[in-house]
Design a protein around this motif. Structure first.
Motif, PDB file in Angstrom:
ATOM      1  N   VAL B 167       0.126  -0.332  -4.085  1.00 51.15           N
ATOM      2  CA  VAL B 167       1.492  -0.225  -3.558  1.00 51.15           C
ATOM      3  C   VAL B 167       1.627  -0.984  -2.237  1.00 51.15           C
ATOM      4  CG1 VAL B 167       3.087   1.422  -2.469  1.00 51.15           C
ATOM      5  CG2 VAL B 167       2.210   1.870  -4.774  1.00 51.15           C
ATOM      6  N   GLY B 168       0.638  -0.842  -1.369  1.00 54.55           N
ATOM      7  CA  GLY B 168       0.656  -1.565  -0.088  1.00 54.55           C
ATOM      8  C   GLY B 168       0.648  -3.068  -0.298  1.00 54.55           C
ATOM      9  N   GLN B 170       1.738  -4.686  -2.926  1.00 56.14           N
ATOM     10  CA  GLN B 170       3.027  -5.095  -3.498  1.00 56.14           C
ATOM     11  C   GLN B 170       4.108  -5.175  -2.415  1.00 56.14           C
ATOM     12  OE1 GLN B 170       3.998  -6.377  -6.155  1.00 56.14           O
ATOM     13  NE2 GLN B 170       6.013  -5.676  -6.773  1.00 56.14           N
ATOM     14  N   VAL B 171       4.065  -4.242  -1.462  1.00 55.93           N
ATOM     15  CA  VAL B 171       5.049  -4.240  -0.369  1.00 55.93           C
ATOM     16  C   VAL B 171       4.922  -5.508   0.468  1.00 55.93           C
ATOM     17  CG1 VAL B 171       5.661  -3.131   1.813  1.00 55.93           C
ATOM     18  CG2 VAL B 171       5.312  -1.736  -0.230  1.00 55.93           C
ATOM     19  N   VAL B 172       3.705  -5.867   0.819  1.00 57.18           N
ATOM     20  CA  VAL B 172       3.508  -7.082   1.619  1.00 57.18           C
ATOM     21  C   VAL B 172       3.893  -8.313   0.805  1.00 57.18           C
ATOM     22  CG1 VAL B 172       1.843  -8.451   2.928  1.00 57.18           C
ATOM     23  CG2 VAL B 172       1.728  -5.957   3.004  1.00 57.18           C
ATOM     24  N   LEU B 174       6.235  -8.459  -1.491  1.00 57.49           N
ATOM     25  CA  LEU B 174       7.700  -8.535  -1.476  1.00 57.49           C
ATOM     26  C   LEU B 174       8.206  -9.072  -0.140  1.00 57.49           C
ATOM     27  CD1 LEU B 174       8.515  -5.101  -3.191  1.00 57.49           C
ATOM     28  CD2 LEU B 174       9.111  -7.350  -4.112  1.00 57.49           C
ATOM     29  N   GLU B 175       7.569  -8.631   0.944  1.00 57.36           N
ATOM     30  CA  GLU B 175       7.985  -9.079   2.283  1.00 57.36           C
ATOM     31  C   GLU B 175       7.786 -10.587   2.464  1.00 57.36           C
ATOM     32  OE1 GLU B 175       5.699  -6.673   4.960  1.00 57.36           O
ATOM     33  OE2 GLU B 175       7.217  -5.102   5.082  1.00 57.36           O
ATOM     34  N   THR B 186      -2.864 -12.881   5.264  1.00 56.35           N
ATOM     35  CA  THR B 186      -1.841 -12.072   4.580  1.00 56.35           C
ATOM     36  C   THR B 186      -1.980 -12.201   3.071  1.00 56.35           C
ATOM     37  OG1 THR B 186      -0.347 -12.377   6.441  1.00 56.35           O
ATOM     38  CG2 THR B 186       0.649 -11.656   4.374  1.00 56.35           C
ATOM     39  N   PHE B 189      -4.776 -10.125   2.023  1.00 54.38           N
ATOM     40  CA  PHE B 189      -4.400  -8.702   2.045  1.00 54.38           C
ATOM     41  C   PHE B 189      -3.644  -8.353   0.765  1.00 54.38           C
ATOM     42  CE2 PHE B 189      -1.651  -5.102   2.577  1.00 54.38           C
ATOM     43  CZ  PHE B 189      -2.430  -4.185   3.255  1.00 54.38           C
TER      44      PHE B 189
END
Lengths: 308, 308
Positions: B167-168, B170-172, B174-175, B186, B189
């Motif tokens: 989940v973490g 996927q969030v990065v 998307l960002e 990044t 990550f």
């Protein structure tokens, strides 16, 4: 029998049970534990989104039930606290996902904007996923509880959320939206799965952690089934009778959405009466536990007396 | 060293290792087990939606890795099969949710319409939730594996999916969409979390089930980290070089979406070379395991030679 103002129920053996104080104390412990389990770290946005919904208040009835049955079965609150927090995380996940535009499309929850209104749909979906997965992690890492009990708890939690539980209930609920011919059997299916399964998990998981006997576990399971359905009936009733301010969410939502509810099938008075009967049946299951069941007795009564 | 057509690698001690046969056999076992774990029952729609994506084919590399490390550590496939299936369910959940309009908005996956295109967004969200919860249930109910090992597996699975894992990542991810200044740190990550964490869980969970030593577990964890990153680099490369037919999904999608990829930072040749280095490092970690690591060796090599 053991309402907060009832001084006669315990035959003078112990002081009257103060449910408000009991709930407030445990609520504070749960809040602190939730805060402990979910600090903000990189990537901050997802932790903030999870915390936004998880720490948005609420009665914390689910974790409190879990702590209560653990204590009833001679366990400690410490043993049950990770599972109690996991239950609240799972409940929060279900609220975040239910509120999404593709589902109930709700803008407000507990008097605040819903998760996707603040963080966007993508993050709201992921925040739910993250909370669900993390719930299982923290149960699995519980200290001072035999692993045999933890795997039982995890199996019950998984089942309560899966298509055999909460998810299945939500699917049937969605299918019934706008239908005028929903039967009482279907409505019962929806609620015993959508809300009942997780409530039952709260009650039984606390007791499993404490190592309760199978017979006593079955009694608690029936207690949970009864209060679960009573809770939902009261929820439906309050949706009609309570104002938005009392409810912290859009009142009359079910009526607007033409949702089948207990009052729409039974009427308001019959619904209230059924809820009372279910609470009485729930209390009867607690008799063999004597004094140790006082919190559960009082919580059962609280369900039918609450106004929001 | 141990490619499918290499007859000289094992110094005549044993017949050459046939990876294709190995993968095909285990894939069939995994398919049968997935089918067994997820029969259709009421409410049918959600089971059909879960099955649609879970049984849509795919290489089943994750469950096969889990079975392989369990056998490497002297366990049986039967012991690891529920966890292997759980890993595929979790992977499928992540694909269903990633494909949603609010996320990657993909219409095709593995050559078929995505889940929400067939069942609607609401059911797709719930199908993902149901698969995730059920995954933990079946691991917790594994027979003939000590509960102490199962709780370790569950903690690792939970972490691999949570904000500290998939989940973490996927969030990065998307960002970073549409950003032209994404750093290699990044990007690393994103991939060590979005895909790497679950791949690592596949490898270590199989070994934990078999009761492996801490030192050997760390070796396997490093093996997994290396092949996980190599796998992603190759995925990025294939997105550019493979056709849609070979890939079973929309080719060139990353380019269209202006996503940062390894080829966009390093170029194609450098990316391929890095993938080779990572695979070599992964293979080095397997040396102490000797013959028992042949499937893992061959799988590492397969990653850099695959074309889809």
């Amino acid at each position: 029998m053991v309402a907060t103002d009832d001084k006669f129920s315990t035959q003078g053996q112990s002081p009257p049970f103060d449910l408000c104080k009991y709930l407030a104390e445990r609520q504070a412990l749960v809040e602190a534990a939730l805060e402990h389990f979910l600090p903000v770290t990189y990537p901050e946005k997802i932790y903030e989104a999870m915390r936004y919904s998880l720490l948005a208040g609420g009665k914390r009835l689910r974790p409190i039930l879990c702590l209560a049955t653990c204590e009833l079965a001679s366990g400690t609150m410490e043993m049950a606290m990770p599972t109690a927090c996991a239950l609240e995380m799972i409940h929060t996940m279900s609220l975040i996902h239910d509120d999404l535009p593709a589902m109930d499309n709700d803008d407000y929850r507990r008097g605040k904007l819903t998760n996707h209104k603040v963080y966007g749909e993508d993050i709201a979906i992921l925040a739910g996923d993250g909370l669900l997965a993390y719930a299982f992690e923290i149960v699995a890492q519980t200290e001072n509880v035999p692993a045999e009990r933890l795997v039982q708890v995890i199996a019950r939690l998984g089942r309560a959320v899966s298509a055999a539980g909460l998810v299945g209930g939500q699917v049937v609920d969605l299918e019934c939206e706008g239908k005028s011919d929903v039967t009482i059997e279907t409505l019962n299916f929806i609620h015993t799965h959508k809300t009942g399964a997780l409530l039952e998990a709260c009650v039984v998981c606390g007791a499993i952690i404490a190592g309760i006997s199978v017979t006593d576990l079955q009694r608690l399971s029936r207690y949970a089934e009864n209060i679960g359905l009573a809770f939902q009936i009261v929820d439906d009733v309050l949706d009609i009778t309570a104002t938005q301010e009392e409810l912290g969410k859009t009142a009359g939502k079910d009526l607007q959405a033409q949702k089948a509810t207990y009052p729409s099938l039974w009427g308001l008075e019959e619904s209230k009466s059924k809820a009372q009967q279910l609470v009485a049946a729930a209390k009867a299951e607690l008799e063999p536990f004597g004094e140790s069941a006082r919190p559960l007795l009082a919580i059962a009564e609280f369900i039918t007396t609450r106004t929001h």
